[in-house]
Write an enzyme that holds these catalytic residues in place. Structure first.
Site, PDB file in Angstrom:
ATOM      1  N   ASP A 140       0.851  -1.264  -0.038  1.00 51.93           N
ATOM      2  CA  ASP A 140      -0.134   0.081  -0.107  1.00 51.93           C
ATOM      3  C   ASP A 140       0.856   1.110   0.116  1.00 51.93           C
ATOM      4  OD1 ASP A 140      -2.399   1.542   0.418  1.00 51.93           O
ATOM      5  OD2 ASP A 140      -1.730   1.854   2.555  1.00 51.93           O
ATOM      6  N   TYR A 150      -1.018   8.190  -2.555  1.00 55.13           N
ATOM      7  CA  TYR A 150      -1.007   7.871  -4.021  1.00 55.13           C
ATOM      8  C   TYR A 150      -2.402   8.629  -4.704  1.00 55.13           C
ATOM      9  CZ  TYR A 150       2.090   3.859  -3.992  1.00 55.13           C
ATOM     10  OH  TYR A 150       3.110   2.840  -4.116  1.00 55.13           O
ATOM     11  N   GLY A 151      -3.209   8.782  -3.683  1.00 51.08           N
ATOM     12  CA  GLY A 151      -4.496   9.491  -4.058  1.00 51.08           C
ATOM     13  C   GLY A 151      -4.700  10.562  -4.867  1.00 51.08           C
ATOM     14  N   CYS A 173      -4.498  -1.473  -1.669  1.00 50.51           N
ATOM     15  CA  CYS A 173      -4.422  -0.450  -1.765  1.00 50.51           C
ATOM     16  C   CYS A 173      -5.677   0.108  -2.942  1.00 50.51           C
ATOM     17  CB  CYS A 173      -3.462   0.343  -2.359  1.00 50.51           C
ATOM     18  SG  CYS A 173      -3.394   2.295  -2.880  1.00 50.51           S
ATOM     19  N   ASN A 174      -6.742   0.646  -3.025  1.00 54.40           N
ATOM     20  CA  ASN A 174      -7.661   0.797  -3.835  1.00 54.40           C
ATOM     21  C   ASN A 174      -7.320   1.766  -4.908  1.00 54.40           C
ATOM     22  OD1 ASN A 174     -10.882  -0.107  -2.773  1.00 54.40           O
ATOM     23  ND2 ASN A 174      -9.226   0.442  -1.288  1.00 54.40           N
ATOM     24  N   GLU A 187      -2.492   9.115   8.449  1.00 57.05           N
ATOM     25  CA  GLU A 187      -1.143   8.619   8.582  1.00 57.05           C
ATOM     26  C   GLU A 187      -0.573   9.444   9.682  1.00 57.05           C
ATOM     27  OE1 GLU A 187       0.987   6.683   7.085  1.00 57.05           O
ATOM     28  OE2 GLU A 187      -0.215   5.614   5.728  1.00 57.05           O
ATOM     29  N   CYS A 202     -11.290   2.548   0.547  1.00 54.34           N
ATOM     30  CA  CYS A 202      -9.819   3.007   0.738  1.00 54.34           C
ATOM     31  C   CYS A 202      -9.269   2.262   1.800  1.00 54.34           C
ATOM     32  CB  CYS A 202      -9.596   4.400   1.096  1.00 54.34           C
ATOM     33  SG  CYS A 202      -7.812   5.003   1.471  1.00 54.34           S
ATOM     34  N   THR A 203      -8.098   1.523   1.794  1.00 53.36           N
ATOM     35  CA  THR A 203      -7.691   0.716   2.797  1.00 53.36           C
ATOM     36  C   THR A 203      -7.370   1.446   4.174  1.00 53.36           C
ATOM     37  OG1 THR A 203      -5.487   0.435   2.011  1.00 53.36           O
ATOM     38  CG2 THR A 203      -7.340  -1.150   1.286  1.00 53.36           C
ATOM     39  N   HIS A 204      -7.221   2.649   3.946  1.00 48.30           N
ATOM     40  CA  HIS A 204      -6.777   3.462   5.349  1.00 48.30           C
ATOM     41  C   HIS A 204      -8.186   3.401   6.152  1.00 48.30           C
ATOM     42  CE1 HIS A 204      -2.984   4.701   3.589  1.00 48.30           C
ATOM     43  NE2 HIS A 204      -2.696   5.019   4.674  1.00 48.30           N
TER      44      HIS A 204
HETATM   45  N1  DGL Z   1      -4.776   3.122   0.963  1.00 46.83           N
HETATM   46  C1  DGL Z   1      -4.921   3.681  -0.294  1.00 46.83           C
HETATM   47  C2  DGL Z   1      -6.140   3.318  -1.009  1.00 46.83           C
HETATM   48  O1  DGL Z   1      -6.728   2.368  -0.491  1.00 46.83           O
HETATM   49  C3  DGL Z   1      -4.042   4.690  -0.622  1.00 46.83           C
HETATM   50  C4  DGL Z   1      -4.124   5.968  -0.019  1.00 46.83           C
HETATM   51  C5  DGL Z   1      -3.338   7.057  -0.574  1.00 46.83           C
HETATM   52  O2  DGL Z   1      -2.296   7.015  -0.450  1.00 46.83           O
HETATM   53  O3  DGL Z   1      -3.841   8.065  -0.946  1.00 46.83           O
HETATM   54  O4  DGL Z   1      -6.607   3.996  -1.875  1.00 46.83           O
END
Ligand code: DGL
Length: 200
Positions: free
Chosen positions: A15, A47-48, A78-79, A158, A190-192
Site C-alpha cells: 500500500d 497515492y490518491g 490499496c484501492n 497517517e 480506501c484501505t486506510h
Molecule cells: N490506502 C490507499 C487506498 O486504498 C491509498 C491512500 C493514498 O495513499 O492516498 O486507496
C-alpha cells in the site's frame, strides 16, 4: 500460466502507507501460517493525489522488489493502486506471480447484498477512475452509486490525527453531503478508512 507457488514462499502485500495493514491483518487472521512481507510506500504517500501513470510506476517497482524477495503472490492492498495498476501488473508480470486487488471483492460483497443505493468514499485517484461505479452498475444495473473523493482522510490517518475534534469535523463535513442522505450502505473504498470505521 503462473508458476506453481511453494508453500514456504511469503505473500507480498503493499500500500502507499499503513492502510494496507488492515488487509494484512485480515490475511493473517484467515491464513495464520503464511509469512507476509509488507511494503508501505510512505516515500510516495498519498497515492490518491498522484496521476494513474505515477501510481503504475510505483506499483511496478514495488512488485519487482516483492518478487525479488521470493513472494509467491502479491496483494495490492490499496484501492488507488488496484484501480490504476492492477491490469498493468497482471500483464507485465504475466506467468511470474498472482496478483489480487481489493476492488473486486468489495464489489462482489455489495452486489451480493442487493442494496438500492450506496455511497462510495475513496481517494481522488480511485474516484477519478470511476472503477466502483462502473463495476457495480455492470453487475447490478439498477443500483444507484454516489461517489465522493475524501482526500483529507489519508494524510489525517497517517499523521495519527483521529478520534479528536479536527478529525470529527472533517468526517462530518464530508459525510453530510446531500448525495448520501438515502444510502443503504457506505463503501469504505480506501484501505486506510477501516482504521477510522468507528468514527465514520
Ligand atoms: N490506502 C490507499 C487506498 O486504498 C491509498 C491512500 C493514498 O495513499 O492516498 O486507496
Amino acid at each position: 500460466m503462473t508458476k506453481t507457488p511453494h508453500k514456504k514462499q511469503p505473500i507480498g502485500v503493499f500500500d502507499s502507507g499503513i492502510g494496507g495493514l488492515t488487509v494484512a491483518n485480515a490475511i493473517i487472521k484467515q491464513l495464520p501460517n503464511e509469512e507476509i512481507i509488507y511494503f508501505g510506500d510512505t516515500a510516495h504517500l498519498p497515492y490518491g493525489d498522484k496521476s494513474a501513470d505515477a501510481i503504475r510506476y510505483y506499483c511496478l517497482k514495488i512488485s519487482k522488489f516483492l518478487l525479488d524477495q521470493g513472494c509467491k503472490m502479491i496483494v495490492i492492498a490499496c484501492n488507488s493502486a488496484s484501480s490504476a495498476a492492477y491490469h498493468v501488473l497482471v500483464d507485465f508480470f504475466e506467468g511470474e506471480t498472482l496478483f489480487v486487488n481489493v476492488v473486486d471483492p468489495l464489489v462482489e460483497t455489495v452486489v451480493a447484498r442487493q442494496f438500492n443505493e450506496v455511497g462510495v468514499i475513496a481517494t481522488k485517484a480511485t474516484t477519478r477512475s470511476g472503477i466502483y461505479k462502473q463495476k457495480l452498475i455492470e453487475q447490478q444495473s439498477g443500483l444507484k452509486v454516489h461517489s465522493l473523493a475524501t482526500p483529507l482522510l489519508v494524510p489525517m490517518i497517517e499523521e495519527g490525527y483521529f478520534n479528536n475534534n479536527i478529525s470529527q469535523s472533517i468526517i462530518e463535513n464530508y459525510l453530510s453531503t446531500s448525495d448520501f442522505k438515502d444510502i443503504d450502505a457506505l463503501l469504505l473504498a480506501c484501505t486506510h478508512y477501516p482504521l477510522i470505521k468507528e468514527h465514520i
